[in-house]
Design a protein around this motif. Structure first.
Motif, short mmCIF file in Angstrom:
data_model
loop_
_atom_site.label_atom_id
_atom_site.label_comp_id
_atom_site.label_asym_id
_atom_site.label_seq_id
_atom_site.Cartn_x
_atom_site.Cartn_y
_atom_site.Cartn_z
N SER A 75 0.81 -1.21 0.00
CA SER A 75 0.00 0.00 0.00
C SER A 75 0.85 1.27 0.00
CB SER A 75 -0.91 -0.02 1.22
OG SER A 75 -1.34 1.28 1.53
N SER A 77 -0.49 4.40 0.72
CA SER A 77 -0.93 5.25 1.83
C SER A 77 -0.43 4.75 3.17
CB SER A 77 -2.45 5.35 1.83
OG SER A 77 -3.01 4.08 2.05
N GLN A 78 -0.30 3.42 3.32
CA GLN A 78 0.14 2.89 4.61
C GLN A 78 1.60 2.47 4.61
OE1 GLN A 78 -2.73 0.41 6.73
NE2 GLN A 78 -4.15 0.68 5.04
N ASP A 84 -6.57 -6.59 1.64
CA ASP A 84 -7.82 -5.90 1.37
C ASP A 84 -8.85 -6.91 0.86
OD1 ASP A 84 -9.47 -3.77 1.32
OD2 ASP A 84 -8.41 -2.66 -0.24
N TRP A 141 -4.54 -0.46 -8.85
CA TRP A 141 -5.37 0.42 -8.04
C TRP A 141 -4.53 1.60 -7.56
CZ3 TRP A 141 -7.75 -4.05 -4.61
CH2 TRP A 141 -8.56 -4.87 -5.43
N ASP A 143 -3.95 2.83 -4.75
CA ASP A 143 -3.15 2.64 -3.54
C ASP A 143 -2.05 1.58 -3.70
OD1 ASP A 143 -2.56 3.37 -0.91
OD2 ASP A 143 -3.67 1.65 -0.11
N LYS A 145 1.47 0.19 -4.77
CA LYS A 145 2.80 0.73 -5.09
C LYS A 145 3.22 0.28 -6.49
CE LYS A 145 5.38 1.93 -1.19
NZ LYS A 145 5.95 1.43 0.07
#
Ligand SMILES: *[C@@H]1O[C@H](CO)[C@@H](O)[C@H](O)[C@H]1NC(C)=O
Ligand SMILES: *[C@@H]1O[C@H](CO)[C@@H](O)[C@H](O)[C@H]1NC(C)=O
Ligand SMILES: *[C@@H]1O[C@H](CO)[C@@H](O)[C@H](O)[C@H]1NC(C)=O
Ligand SMILES: *[C@@H]1O[C@H](CO)[C@@H](O)[C@H](O)[C@H]1NC(C)=O
Ligand SMILES: *[C@@H]1O[C@H](CO)[C@@H](O)[C@H](O)[C@H]1NC(C)=O
Ligand SMILES: *[C@@H]1O[C@H](CO)[C@@H](O)[C@H](O)[C@H]1NC(C)=O
Ligand SMILES: *[C@@H]1O[C@H](CO)[C@@H](O)[C@H](O)[C@H]1NC(C)=O
Ligand SMILES: *[C@@H]1O[C@H](CO)[C@@H](O)[C@H](O)[C@H]1NC(C)=O
Length: 247
Positions: A75, A77-78, A84, A141, A143, A145
Motif C-alpha cells: 500500500s 498510503s500505509q 484488502d 489500483w 493505492d 505501489k
C-alpha cells in the motif's frame, strides 16, 4: 456486585481511553500508522450473471455468482503490505469470454479495465469432466505501489460433468496463491455443453451435501430414540400384564 461494578468502571475507563486514543489518532494519523487489521468487511457481494455467447449467438458459458477478492498488496498510503477484501460489483463489471471445444474463458473487467479477472475452464474430453483450471488477476489500483498481477494455471476447482452445471450454495474460497484468494458465493456455473441459453441440470457441491447430511443424521437419531422408547414401553406393558396374571 462490587466486583461487577469494578469491572464495569474498568470497562468504562478502557473505553474512554480508546475514544481519547481514537480522537488523538485522528489528529496524528500521519505520525502513528494504524496497527489494527487494515481491511474492513465489505459484506456479502452481490450476485452477478455472466453469459458468454458462441459463434452461433447462443450461450456457451453461463455463470451466476457473487465474487469477493482477498488480495495482499503493497500500500502507498500505509507504506506496508496490507490485505484488502473487495467485492466485485456486477453492475459496473464488463464481461466477455471465449468458448472452444475443450477450454472456455470468462473475462471480467472493472474500473475502466484497471482490474481484470479471468477464469479459465478445461474440459477433459476423455472423462467428460470439466473444472476451473486457471485464474489470473491483474489490478492497478491507486493505492498499489506497483501493479498487481498473478496467475495460477494448476488449479482444480468447480468440478462438474459435461452437460451439467456446477452448483454450490455454500461460500467457497478459491486459493489462487499466497497473495490472492477469491471468496465465491452461491455459484452456479456451466462452461461447456449448454443446449439452450440456460443451465443444465445441477450437480450440487460436496459442501452442500455435507450440510444436508447433518439434518439427516439428527433425524435418524431421533427416529432411533422414538423406537427405543416405544420398545421399552411395549416390553414394560407386557411385563406388567404377566405380573397381573401370576397374582
Ligand atoms: C451453437 O453452437 C454450439 C456449439 O458451439 C452447439 O452446441 C449448439 O447446439 C448451437 N446452437 C444452435 C442453436 O445451433
Ligand atoms: C483473507 O485471507 C486471509 C489469509 O490470506 C485470511 O486470514 C482472511 O480471513 C481472509 N479474509 C476473508 C474475508 O476471506
Ligand atoms: C516506508 O517504510 C520503509 C521501511 O519500512 C522506510 O524506509 C521508508 O522511509 C518509508 N517511506 C515513507 C514514505 O514513509
Ligand atoms: C451499483 O450498485 C451499488 C449497490 O450494489 C450502488 O451503490 C452503485 O451506485 C451502483 N452503481 C451503478 C453505476 O449503478
Ligand atoms: C450474450 O447474449 C446475451 C443475450 O443475447 C447478452 O445479454 C450478453 O450480454 C451476451 N454476452 C456477451 C459477452 O456479449
Ligand atoms: C483452447 O482451445 C483451442 C481450440 O482447441 C486452442 O487453439 C487453444 O490453444 C486452447 N487454449 C489453451 C490456453 O489451451
Ligand atoms: C482425462 O481423464 C482421464 C480419465 O479420468 C485421465 O486418465 C486423463 O489423464 C485426463 N486427461 C487430462 C489432460 O487431465
Ligand atoms: C497454484 O495452485 C496450486 C493448487 O492449489 C498450488 O499447489 C500452487 O502452490 C499454486 N501456485 C502458486 C504459485 O501459488
Amino acid at each position: 456486585m462490587k466486583q461487577i461494578g469494578g469491572f464495569q468502571s474498568w470497562c468504562l475507563g478502557v473505553t474512554l481511553q480508546l475514544i481519547i486514543a481514537a480522537v488523538l489518532h485522528q489528529g496524528f494519523a500521519t505520525v502513528a500508522p494504524p496497527t489494527a487489521a487494515p481491511y474492513k468487511d465489505p459484506g456479502r457481494p452481490e450476485k452477478g450473471n455472466y453469459q458468454v455467447n458462441g459463434t452461433n449467438g447462443t450461450a456457451c458459458l453461463l455463470a451466476s455468482m457473487g465474487l469477493q477478492l482477498n488480495i495482499t498488496f503493497n500500500s502507498v498510503s500505509q507504506n506496508k503490505t496490507v490485505q484488502d477484501v473487495v467485492n466485485i460489483q456486477p453492475n459496473v463489471t464488463k464481461y466477455s469470454g471465449s468458448c472452444d471445444p475443450d477450454n472456455a474463458t470468462l473475462h471480467l473487467s472493472m474500473d475502466a479495465e484497471k482490474t481484470n479477472l479471468i477464469f479459465f475452464f478445461t474440459l477433459n474430453t476423455t472423462s467428460n469432466k470439466y473444472h476451473l483450471s486457471e485464474v489470473s488477476l491483474s489490478a492497478a489500483w491507486p493505492d498499489m505501489k506497483e501493479p498487481f498481477s498473478t496467475r495460477n494455471r494448476s488449479l482444480n476447482y468447480l468440478q462438474g460433468t459435461l452437460g451439467y452445471s456446477y452448483l454450490c450454495r455454500e461460500e467457497q474460497t478459491l486459493i489462487v496463491d499466497q497473495y490472492l484468494s477469491i471468496n465465491i458465493f452461491q455459484v452456479q456455473v456451466q462452461p461447456f455443453g449448454l443446449t439452450k441459453d440456460e443451465f443444465g441440470a445441477a450437480e450440487e457441491c460436496q459442501l452442500d451435501e455435507d450440510d444436508m447430511l447433518i439434518p439427516i443424521i439428527v433425524g435418524a437419531a431421533l427416529a432411533g430414540l422414538v423406537l427405543i422408547v416405544l420398545l421399552a414401553y411395549l416390553i414394560g406393558r407386557k411385563r406388567s400384564h404377566a405380573g397381573y396374571q401370576t397374582i
